[in-house]
Design a protein around this motif. Sequence first.
Motif, mmCIF file in Angstrom:
data_model
loop_
_atom_site.group_PDB
_atom_site.id
_atom_site.type_symbol
_atom_site.label_atom_id
_atom_site.label_comp_id
_atom_site.label_asym_id
_atom_site.label_seq_id
_atom_site.Cartn_x
_atom_site.Cartn_y
_atom_site.Cartn_z
ATOM 1 N N LEU A 1 85.010 41.715 4.442
ATOM 2 C CA LEU A 1 86.504 42.069 4.501
ATOM 3 C C LEU A 1 87.044 43.403 3.692
ATOM 4 C CD1 LEU A 1 87.573 38.398 3.730
ATOM 5 C CD2 LEU A 1 87.765 39.502 5.948
ATOM 6 N N ILE A 2 86.522 43.596 2.524
ATOM 7 C CA ILE A 2 86.699 44.711 1.889
ATOM 8 C C ILE A 2 86.296 46.033 2.809
ATOM 9 C CG2 ILE A 2 86.326 46.172 -0.221
ATOM 10 C CD1 ILE A 2 85.660 43.587 -1.604
ATOM 11 N N SER A 3 85.160 46.069 3.326
ATOM 12 C CA SER A 3 84.859 47.241 4.249
ATOM 13 C C SER A 3 85.723 47.420 5.377
ATOM 14 C CB SER A 3 83.401 46.979 4.676
ATOM 15 O OG SER A 3 82.455 46.850 3.824
ATOM 16 N N ALA A 4 86.166 46.226 6.061
ATOM 17 C CA ALA A 4 87.125 46.404 6.941
ATOM 18 C C ALA A 4 88.481 46.983 6.601
ATOM 19 C CB ALA A 4 87.212 44.893 7.671
ATOM 20 N N ALA A 5 88.755 46.590 5.593
ATOM 21 C CA ALA A 5 90.051 46.916 4.831
ATOM 22 C C ALA A 5 90.175 48.377 4.609
ATOM 23 C CB ALA A 5 90.575 46.048 3.520
ATOM 24 N N VAL A 6 88.850 48.830 3.954
ATOM 25 C CA VAL A 6 88.844 50.489 3.975
ATOM 26 C C VAL A 6 88.852 51.072 5.210
ATOM 27 C CG1 VAL A 6 87.411 52.031 2.912
ATOM 28 C CG2 VAL A 6 87.462 50.169 1.664
#
Length: 429
Positions: free
Chosen positions: A217-222
């Motif tokens: 989720l954090i990678s997708a947000a970035v």
Amino acid sequence: MNADKIREFLEQTLGHITALGSDVNIISQILAVIGGLLVAYFTRRQLKTALLSLQGHFPPRSPFARGLEILAGLSLPLIWLAIEFAILAIFQGVGPPSHIISAICSLLVAWIVINVVTSLAENKIWARLVAFCAWTIAALNILGLLTPTLVFLENLAFNLGDTRISMLGVAKAVVAGIIVFWITFGLSRFLEARIHKSRALTPSVQVLTAKLVRVGLISAAVLIILSNSGINITAFAVFSGALGVGIGFGLQKIVSNLISGIILLLDRSIKPGDVIEVGQTYGRVNAMGARYASVITRDATEFLIPNEDLITQQVINWSYSSKNVRMRAPIGVSYDTDIPKALKLIEGAAKDVPRVLENPAPRCLMRGFGDSSIDLELRFWIADPEEGCRNVTSDVLVSVWALFRKEGINVPFPQRDIRVEMVDAKNQS
């Protein structure tokens, strides 16, 4: 950046302020706004106390109690809004225009609604950032300044190579980052809670799945933030290569602990809830992170053991395949003791301790003839090593001691005989 446009914008703004300051109607509205703020400031505590007292009539975690708590925190804008609504009604009844009071009421309504919505989030820092950004945009829109502000920020730009970077793009990236990360962390906590409640997954798989979900989720947000800000993601290819070299040389321990943590979660050799012993550390695994495992001992001391040590060092897992643990307690009795009777008494004393299992039953054996006692050994099983092992051994030995005193069985202690011989002085000479 066009300095003439900025100067012209500031001069126009100053001219509007000067013109407004000479209007009696404008001055009266400003005084009404300031007066309402002062009244709200000095009466906010009474409203807050009343709302918190009403909160006590509901269960602590009920929606009504939570709603009253949120409203108590917004006591100042609530009172101010009520006062301004009353003043607005008076102005509209008298007849003069009341644009300032109307705008203040709209701003207060937006502030209250946004804060009520964001207060439902658990992370207060992200909630406040989202509330500030949302209210700023709403305030500019209410005052009719949103479009001029966007144009002004777009003109504040500079070139970095072939890329044009404007303050509007930076502001969009910041606002998008705050909102996306707020949603990402909230969704991550929700999914992690659901994963940890799943009975179909083992504790180690739950931890691994939760961490993979958070990282994804954090990678997708970035990626979403970078794509919306107009940054070319392919430009990070060179950076990723340099980062790989840095990881290979400067982050060896961190990467080693990370890989070791993934291996531990995959092979399930150590998982949350296990009772382990590493070196001089004995305790229960409380949590497993990307870099370390948290182990809480019986004296409530929390040790953070690197994952690499759990892979490379010898680890005793008391609850790896089963929580049943066999304990040993050496016992010595005097030589005049009825040994068969003593064996039965010791086994019966162990059965009286609640934590000792009945199956397998306690068993006492004779180990040999000591210097001052007959050596016996009691072996018994427990099923809760996380509650401690030495304390249950102490309980068993106390029970044996009490039964020995009742039955008149002595526990010997080491004795030494010293013989002194007199030597004739004449014979020595």
